[in-house]
Design a protein around this motif. Structure first.
Motif, mmCIF file in Angstrom:
data_model
loop_
_atom_site.group_PDB
_atom_site.id
_atom_site.type_symbol
_atom_site.label_atom_id
_atom_site.label_comp_id
_atom_site.label_asym_id
_atom_site.label_seq_id
_atom_site.Cartn_x
_atom_site.Cartn_y
_atom_site.Cartn_z
ATOM 1 N N SER A 1 29.588 70.934 34.634
ATOM 2 C CA SER A 1 30.590 70.507 35.608
ATOM 3 C C SER A 1 31.326 69.242 35.158
ATOM 4 O O SER A 1 32.436 68.992 35.594
ATOM 5 N N GLY A 2 30.730 68.454 34.269
ATOM 6 C CA GLY A 2 31.377 67.242 33.797
ATOM 7 C C GLY A 2 32.263 67.432 32.576
ATOM 8 O O GLY A 2 32.910 66.488 32.136
ATOM 9 N N LEU A 3 32.303 68.634 32.022
ATOM 10 C CA LEU A 3 33.125 68.876 30.838
ATOM 11 C C LEU A 3 34.582 69.071 31.221
ATOM 12 O O LEU A 3 34.906 69.409 32.361
ATOM 13 N N ARG A 4 35.489 68.892 30.255
ATOM 14 C CA ARG A 4 36.925 68.907 30.556
ATOM 15 C C ARG A 4 37.575 70.270 30.378
ATOM 16 O O ARG A 4 38.460 70.634 31.135
ATOM 17 N N THR A 5 37.182 71.015 29.344
ATOM 18 C CA THR A 5 37.867 72.274 29.058
ATOM 19 C C THR A 5 36.875 73.428 29.020
ATOM 20 O O THR A 5 35.672 73.240 28.842
ATOM 21 N N GLU A 6 37.430 74.609 29.170
ATOM 22 C CA GLU A 6 36.619 75.823 29.119
ATOM 23 C C GLU A 6 36.024 76.013 27.728
ATOM 24 O O GLU A 6 34.893 76.499 27.576
ATOM 25 N N ARG B 1 19.328 72.136 33.656
ATOM 26 C CA ARG B 1 20.341 71.121 33.923
ATOM 27 C C ARG B 1 21.727 71.505 33.441
ATOM 28 O O ARG B 1 22.661 70.728 33.587
ATOM 29 N N LEU B 2 21.862 72.677 32.872
ATOM 30 C CA LEU B 2 23.120 73.057 32.256
ATOM 31 C C LEU B 2 24.269 73.106 33.269
ATOM 32 O O LEU B 2 25.384 72.685 32.956
ATOM 33 N N ALA B 3 24.025 73.593 34.474
ATOM 34 C CA ALA B 3 25.096 73.680 35.469
ATOM 35 C C ALA B 3 25.667 72.295 35.792
ATOM 36 O O ALA B 3 26.879 72.131 35.936
ATOM 37 N N GLU B 4 24.796 71.291 35.891
ATOM 38 C CA GLU B 4 25.270 69.932 36.155
ATOM 39 C C GLU B 4 26.022 69.380 34.948
ATOM 40 O O GLU B 4 27.031 68.701 35.097
ATOM 41 N N ARG C 1 34.653 76.725 36.482
ATOM 42 C CA ARG C 1 35.954 76.901 37.158
ATOM 43 C C ARG C 1 35.854 76.573 38.639
ATOM 44 O O ARG C 1 36.749 75.942 39.199
ATOM 45 N N GLU C 2 34.759 77.014 39.280
ATOM 46 C CA GLU C 2 34.562 76.701 40.703
ATOM 47 C C GLU C 2 34.443 75.190 40.916
ATOM 48 O O GLU C 2 35.009 74.651 41.867
ATOM 49 N N ALA C 3 33.711 74.522 40.041
ATOM 50 C CA ALA C 3 33.550 73.074 40.160
ATOM 51 C C ALA C 3 34.875 72.352 39.940
ATOM 52 O O ALA C 3 35.183 71.371 40.624
ATOM 53 N N GLN C 4 35.690 72.857 38.999
ATOM 54 C CA GLN C 4 36.989 72.240 38.749
ATOM 55 C C GLN C 4 37.936 72.461 39.919
ATOM 56 O O GLN C 4 38.720 71.585 40.259
ATOM 57 N N ALA C 5 37.862 73.633 40.546
ATOM 58 C CA ALA C 5 38.726 73.919 41.692
ATOM 59 C C ALA C 5 38.306 73.094 42.912
ATOM 60 O O ALA C 5 39.143 72.679 43.711
ATOM 61 N N ALA C 6 37.022 72.844 43.054
ATOM 62 C CA ALA C 6 36.518 72.096 44.209
ATOM 63 C C ALA C 6 36.717 70.595 44.053
ATOM 64 O O ALA C 6 36.789 69.876 45.038
ATOM 65 N N VAL D 1 29.069 74.450 24.518
ATOM 66 C CA VAL D 1 27.770 73.947 24.946
ATOM 67 C C VAL D 1 26.809 75.107 25.213
ATOM 68 O O VAL D 1 25.643 75.086 24.794
ATOM 69 N N VAL D 2 27.300 76.150 25.880
ATOM 70 C CA VAL D 2 26.456 77.308 26.189
ATOM 71 C C VAL D 2 26.053 78.021 24.902
ATOM 72 O O VAL D 2 24.891 78.401 24.728
ATOM 73 N N ARG D 3 26.986 78.186 23.988
ATOM 74 C CA ARG D 3 26.662 78.851 22.715
ATOM 75 C C ARG D 3 25.636 78.050 21.924
ATOM 76 O O ARG D 3 24.735 78.620 21.306
ATOM 77 N N ASP D 4 25.781 76.732 21.930
ATOM 78 C CA ASP D 4 24.829 75.888 21.205
ATOM 79 C C ASP D 4 23.423 76.028 21.791
ATOM 80 O O ASP D 4 22.450 76.171 21.051
ATOM 81 N N LEU D 5 23.298 75.995 23.117
ATOM 82 C CA LEU D 5 21.995 76.150 23.749
ATOM 83 C C LEU D 5 21.416 77.533 23.452
ATOM 84 O O LEU D 5 20.240 77.658 23.108
#
Length: 170
Positions: free
Chosen positions: A82-87, A76-79, A128-133, A93-97
């Motif tokens: 996509s809801g996070l605000r900053t890089e 579920r990480l990709a979903e 980045r792709e999700a933010q651009a879209a 989140v990725v480092r924590d997981l």
């Protein structure tokens, strides 16, 4: 307390006798829920557990072993990203997981499941792709019909172990 079953009476008839005597005394009168239908709900061996978890407000995933919980979170990480605000939030989140996956790998408990680490740069590029879209889609009518998703692995897959068995070593 009831008396002991006499040896000359069968067990089922003795139970029926006890129930009939209790009914005559009125032990079953005015019970809560009398005359109401049984509640419709889930049936099965673990329905009581699901009902209890729902009453207590606990997700059923909390009962899963650690590797299965981590695997679901990884899927579920990709979903989530996509809801996070900053890089920086995405990277955190990725480092924590990944940290929790590494902790589990050190001392594995539960079923033996391989959990691959999540590529930080891969998730950042998806974010980045999700933010651009997101700003490009002004209305629901202007969006093209959704295509079925094809599942692509987050990282290039390695050959399976049984494929490696056939290789000869130099």
């Amino acid at each position: 307390m009831t008396e002991r079953k006499p040896p000359e009476i069968s067990f089922t008839s003795w139970i029926d006798q006890q129930i009939n005597e209790a009914a005559e005394r009125g032990a079953f009168d005015n019970l809560p829920g009398a005359g109401k239908p049984l509640p419709r709900g889930e049936t099965g061996g673990d329905a009581w557990l699901r009902n209890y978890l729902a009453r207590e407000g606990v997700a059923a995933e909390e009962l899963l072993p650690t590797p299965l919980r981590l695997r679901k979170e990884r899927e579920r990480l990709a979903e989530t990203v996509s809801g996070l605000r900053t890089e920086a939030e995405v990277r955190e989140v990725v480092r924590d997981l990944n940290r929790r996956i590494m902790e589990w790998r050190r001392i594995p408990t539960g079923p033996s499941i391989f959990l691959a680490l999540v590529g930080e740069e891969t998730m950042v590029s998806r974010w980045r792709e999700a933010q651009a879209a997101a700003p490009a889609a002004p209305t629901a009518q202007a969006t093209p019909p959704a295509r079925p998703r094809t599942s692509q692995p987050a990282e290039p897959s390695r050959p399976r172990w049984w494929h490696r068995l056939g290789r000869t070593r130099p």
